[in-house]
Design a protein around this motif. Sequence first.
Motif, PDB file in Angstrom:
ATOM      1  N   LEU A 158      -4.809   2.071  -5.324  1.00  0.00           N
ATOM      2  CA  LEU A 158      -3.739   3.038  -5.070  1.00  0.00           C
ATOM      3  C   LEU A 158      -2.958   2.639  -3.821  1.00  0.00           C
ATOM      4  CD1 LEU A 158      -2.328   5.791  -5.554  1.00  0.00           C
ATOM      5  CD2 LEU A 158      -4.118   6.792  -4.117  1.00  0.00           C
ATOM      6  N   LEU A 159      -3.675   2.318  -2.760  1.00  0.00           N
ATOM      7  CA  LEU A 159      -3.025   1.917  -1.517  1.00  0.00           C
ATOM      8  C   LEU A 159      -2.194   0.650  -1.721  1.00  0.00           C
ATOM      9  CD1 LEU A 159      -5.978   2.613   0.905  1.00  0.00           C
ATOM     10  CD2 LEU A 159      -3.792   3.825   0.878  1.00  0.00           C
ATOM     11  N   LEU A 160      -2.740  -0.300  -2.430  1.00  0.00           N
ATOM     12  CA  LEU A 160      -2.022  -1.553  -2.687  1.00  0.00           C
ATOM     13  C   LEU A 160      -0.777  -1.321  -3.543  1.00  0.00           C
ATOM     14  CD1 LEU A 160      -5.052  -3.947  -3.262  1.00  0.00           C
ATOM     15  CD2 LEU A 160      -3.555  -3.833  -1.236  1.00  0.00           C
ATOM     16  N   ASP A 161      -0.887  -0.430  -4.516  1.00  0.00           N
ATOM     17  CA  ASP A 161       0.253  -0.116  -5.375  1.00  0.00           C
ATOM     18  C   ASP A 161       1.386   0.529  -4.577  1.00  0.00           C
ATOM     19  OD1 ASP A 161      -1.176  -1.114  -7.525  1.00  0.00           O
ATOM     20  OD2 ASP A 161      -1.643   0.870  -8.374  1.00  0.00           O
ATOM     21  N   VAL A 162       1.039   1.447  -3.696  1.00  0.00           N
ATOM     22  CA  VAL A 162       2.060   2.109  -2.883  1.00  0.00           C
ATOM     23  C   VAL A 162       2.640   1.105  -1.882  1.00  0.00           C
ATOM     24  CG1 VAL A 162       2.506   3.950  -1.225  1.00  0.00           C
ATOM     25  CG2 VAL A 162       1.082   4.402  -3.225  1.00  0.00           C
ATOM     26  N   LEU A 163       1.792   0.285  -1.321  1.00  0.00           N
ATOM     27  CA  LEU A 163       2.250  -0.732  -0.376  1.00  0.00           C
ATOM     28  C   LEU A 163       3.245  -1.690  -1.028  1.00  0.00           C
ATOM     29  CD1 LEU A 163       1.853  -1.684   2.540  1.00  0.00           C
ATOM     30  CD2 LEU A 163      -0.016  -3.123   1.724  1.00  0.00           C
ATOM     31  N   ALA A 164       3.068  -1.949  -2.298  1.00  0.00           N
ATOM     32  CA  ALA A 164       3.945  -2.877  -3.015  1.00  0.00           C
ATOM     33  C   ALA A 164       5.382  -2.368  -3.131  1.00  0.00           C
ATOM     34  CB  ALA A 164       3.381  -3.157  -4.407  1.00  0.00           C
ATOM     35  N   VAL A 165       5.578  -1.057  -3.064  1.00  0.00           N
ATOM     36  CA  VAL A 165       6.928  -0.506  -3.214  1.00  0.00           C
ATOM     37  C   VAL A 165       7.498   0.092  -1.930  1.00  0.00           C
ATOM     38  CG1 VAL A 165       6.667  -0.072  -5.689  1.00  0.00           C
ATOM     39  CG2 VAL A 165       6.105   1.737  -4.063  1.00  0.00           C
ATOM     40  N   GLU A 166       6.649   0.335  -0.957  1.00  0.00           N
ATOM     41  CA  GLU A 166       7.120   0.975   0.273  1.00  0.00           C
ATOM     42  C   GLU A 166       7.807  -0.036   1.185  1.00  0.00           C
ATOM     43  OE1 GLU A 166       8.566   3.315   2.439  1.00  0.00           O
ATOM     44  OE2 GLU A 166       7.162   4.366   1.110  1.00  0.00           O
ATOM     45  N   VAL A 167       8.978   0.325   1.719  1.00  0.00           N
ATOM     46  CA  VAL A 167       9.710  -0.562   2.617  1.00  0.00           C
ATOM     47  C   VAL A 167       9.735  -0.070   4.062  1.00  0.00           C
ATOM     48  CG1 VAL A 167      11.175  -1.496   0.783  1.00  0.00           C
ATOM     49  CG2 VAL A 167      11.966   0.479   2.117  1.00  0.00           C
ATOM     50  N   VAL A 168       9.545   1.210   4.282  1.00  0.00           N
ATOM     51  CA  VAL A 168       9.633   1.768   5.631  1.00  0.00           C
ATOM     52  C   VAL A 168       8.432   1.283   6.457  1.00  0.00           C
ATOM     53  CG1 VAL A 168       9.676   3.896   7.000  1.00  0.00           C
ATOM     54  CG2 VAL A 168      10.930   3.770   4.828  1.00  0.00           C
ATOM     55  N   PRO A 169       8.685   0.539   7.524  1.00  0.00           N
ATOM     56  CA  PRO A 169       7.584  -0.037   8.309  1.00  0.00           C
ATOM     57  C   PRO A 169       6.561   0.987   8.799  1.00  0.00           C
ATOM     58  CG  PRO A 169       9.642  -1.067   8.935  1.00  0.00           C
ATOM     59  CD  PRO A 169       9.990   0.075   8.011  1.00  0.00           C
ATOM     60  N   HIS A 170       6.996   2.150   9.236  1.00  0.00           N
ATOM     61  CA  HIS A 170       6.058   3.166   9.714  1.00  0.00           C
ATOM     62  C   HIS A 170       5.102   3.609   8.605  1.00  0.00           C
ATOM     63  CE1 HIS A 170       4.425   6.515  11.933  1.00  0.00           C
ATOM     64  NE2 HIS A 170       4.880   7.375  11.038  1.00  0.00           N
ATOM     65  N   TYR A 171       5.646   3.826   7.422  1.00  0.00           N
ATOM     66  CA  TYR A 171       4.805   4.229   6.298  1.00  0.00           C
ATOM     67  C   TYR A 171       3.886   3.084   5.879  1.00  0.00           C
ATOM     68  CZ  TYR A 171       8.075   8.168   5.924  1.00  0.00           C
ATOM     69  OH  TYR A 171       8.841   9.274   6.172  1.00  0.00           O
ATOM     70  N   ARG A 172       4.388   1.862   5.932  1.00  0.00           N
ATOM     71  CA  ARG A 172       3.554   0.698   5.614  1.00  0.00           C
ATOM     72  C   ARG A 172       2.391   0.585   6.606  1.00  0.00           C
ATOM     73  NH1 ARG A 172       5.122  -3.031   2.086  1.00  0.00           N
ATOM     74  NH2 ARG A 172       4.094  -4.689   3.253  1.00  0.00           N
ATOM     75  N   ASP A 173       2.659   0.858   7.877  1.00  0.00           N
ATOM     76  CA  ASP A 173       1.597   0.816   8.891  1.00  0.00           C
ATOM     77  C   ASP A 173       0.510   1.847   8.584  1.00  0.00           C
ATOM     78  OD1 ASP A 173       2.959  -1.186  10.242  1.00  0.00           O
ATOM     79  OD2 ASP A 173       3.745   0.160  11.795  1.00  0.00           O
ATOM     80  N   ILE A 174       0.931   3.019   8.151  1.00  0.00           N
ATOM     81  CA  ILE A 174      -0.041   4.063   7.793  1.00  0.00           C
ATOM     82  C   ILE A 174      -0.907   3.590   6.625  1.00  0.00           C
ATOM     83  CG2 ILE A 174      -0.283   6.387   6.817  1.00  0.00           C
ATOM     84  CD1 ILE A 174       2.256   7.130   8.488  1.00  0.00           C
ATOM     85  N   ILE A 175      -0.293   3.002   5.626  1.00  0.00           N
ATOM     86  CA  ILE A 175      -1.040   2.513   4.462  1.00  0.00           C
ATOM     87  C   ILE A 175      -2.022   1.426   4.890  1.00  0.00           C
ATOM     88  CG2 ILE A 175      -0.855   1.360   2.222  1.00  0.00           C
ATOM     89  CD1 ILE A 175       2.004   2.732   2.062  1.00  0.00           C
ATOM     90  N   HIS A 176      -1.572   0.520   5.759  1.00  0.00           N
ATOM     91  CA  HIS A 176      -2.468  -0.536   6.256  1.00  0.00           C
ATOM     92  C   HIS A 176      -3.652   0.060   7.021  1.00  0.00           C
ATOM     93  CE1 HIS A 176      -0.530  -4.247   5.048  1.00  0.00           C
ATOM     94  NE2 HIS A 176       0.644  -3.749   5.412  1.00  0.00           N
ATOM     95  N   THR A 177      -3.427   1.126   7.744  1.00  0.00           N
ATOM     96  CA  THR A 177      -4.515   1.794   8.467  1.00  0.00           C
ATOM     97  C   THR A 177      -5.555   2.331   7.492  1.00  0.00           C
ATOM     98  OG1 THR A 177      -3.044   2.378  10.286  1.00  0.00           O
ATOM     99  CG2 THR A 177      -5.071   3.675  10.064  1.00  0.00           C
ATOM    100  N   TYR A 178      -5.093   2.929   6.404  1.00  0.00           N
ATOM    101  CA  TYR A 178      -6.028   3.431   5.390  1.00  0.00           C
ATOM    102  C   TYR A 178      -6.767   2.287   4.702  1.00  0.00           C
ATOM    103  CZ  TYR A 178      -4.784   8.313   5.829  1.00  0.00           C
ATOM    104  OH  TYR A 178      -4.625   9.592   6.305  1.00  0.00           O
ATOM    105  N   LEU A 179      -6.067   1.187   4.448  1.00  0.00           N
ATOM    106  CA  LEU A 179      -6.738   0.022   3.862  1.00  0.00           C
ATOM    107  C   LEU A 179      -7.816  -0.517   4.799  1.00  0.00           C
ATOM    108  CD1 LEU A 179      -3.824  -1.959   2.201  1.00  0.00           C
ATOM    109  CD2 LEU A 179      -5.921  -1.200   1.062  1.00  0.00           C
ATOM    110  N   ALA A 180      -7.504  -0.587   6.076  1.00  0.00           N
ATOM    111  CA  ALA A 180      -8.494  -1.062   7.051  1.00  0.00           C
ATOM    112  C   ALA A 180      -9.705  -0.137   7.103  1.00  0.00           C
ATOM    113  CB  ALA A 180      -7.844  -1.184   8.437  1.00  0.00           C
ATOM    114  N   ALA A 181      -9.461   1.152   7.008  1.00  0.00           N
ATOM    115  CA  ALA A 181     -10.581   2.104   7.012  1.00  0.00           C
ATOM    116  C   ALA A 181     -11.448   1.906   5.776  1.00  0.00           C
ATOM    117  CB  ALA A 181     -10.044   3.538   7.071  1.00  0.00           C
ATOM    118  N   LEU A 182     -10.832   1.652   4.620  1.00  0.00           N
ATOM    119  CA  LEU A 182     -11.610   1.383   3.412  1.00  0.00           C
ATOM    120  C   LEU A 182     -12.435   0.111   3.572  1.00  0.00           C
ATOM    121  CD1 LEU A 182      -9.286   2.154   0.368  1.00  0.00           C
ATOM    122  CD2 LEU A 182     -11.360   3.361   1.042  1.00  0.00           C
TER     123      LEU A 182
END
Length: 126
Positions: free
Chosen positions: A98-122
């Motif tokens: 799910l995180l990877l799918d959203v990351l694939a379409v998200e362009v806003v750097p702040h939102y991408r950083d949030i997604i990366h934080t969740y990926l790191a936590a996983l």
Amino acid sequence: MPDAQAWDAIRELNHKVSDLGQPFALTEDVRALLRDTAPDVAITAEEAAEALQSEASTAALLVEIARRIREGSHRLSRMLGELDRRQQTGDADGARQLLLDVLAVEVVPHYRDIIHTYLAALDEED
């Protein structure tokens, strides 16, 4: 991290112009707001400078910046709800996908950083 007051000003101005039909007034303050906020939503300085050349293209830039903020926020909110559901059911692979799918379409750097934080936590949970 983006300037929350600037994002609020973008949302408010876009609402006035797009939803309430108020005329778009191209002022130096509006130019500065859009120029300064464009990089927050992955619009290059060159793209912003080009858009700021006319009132019509500046209005379109406003709409695009507001759209990226709004859609990214909605996408992130939906993702977090679904992420929580998947984690509650022990579906770590589904959560990661799910995180990877959203990351694939998200362009806003702040939102991408949030997604990366969740990926790191996983990754830390593994």
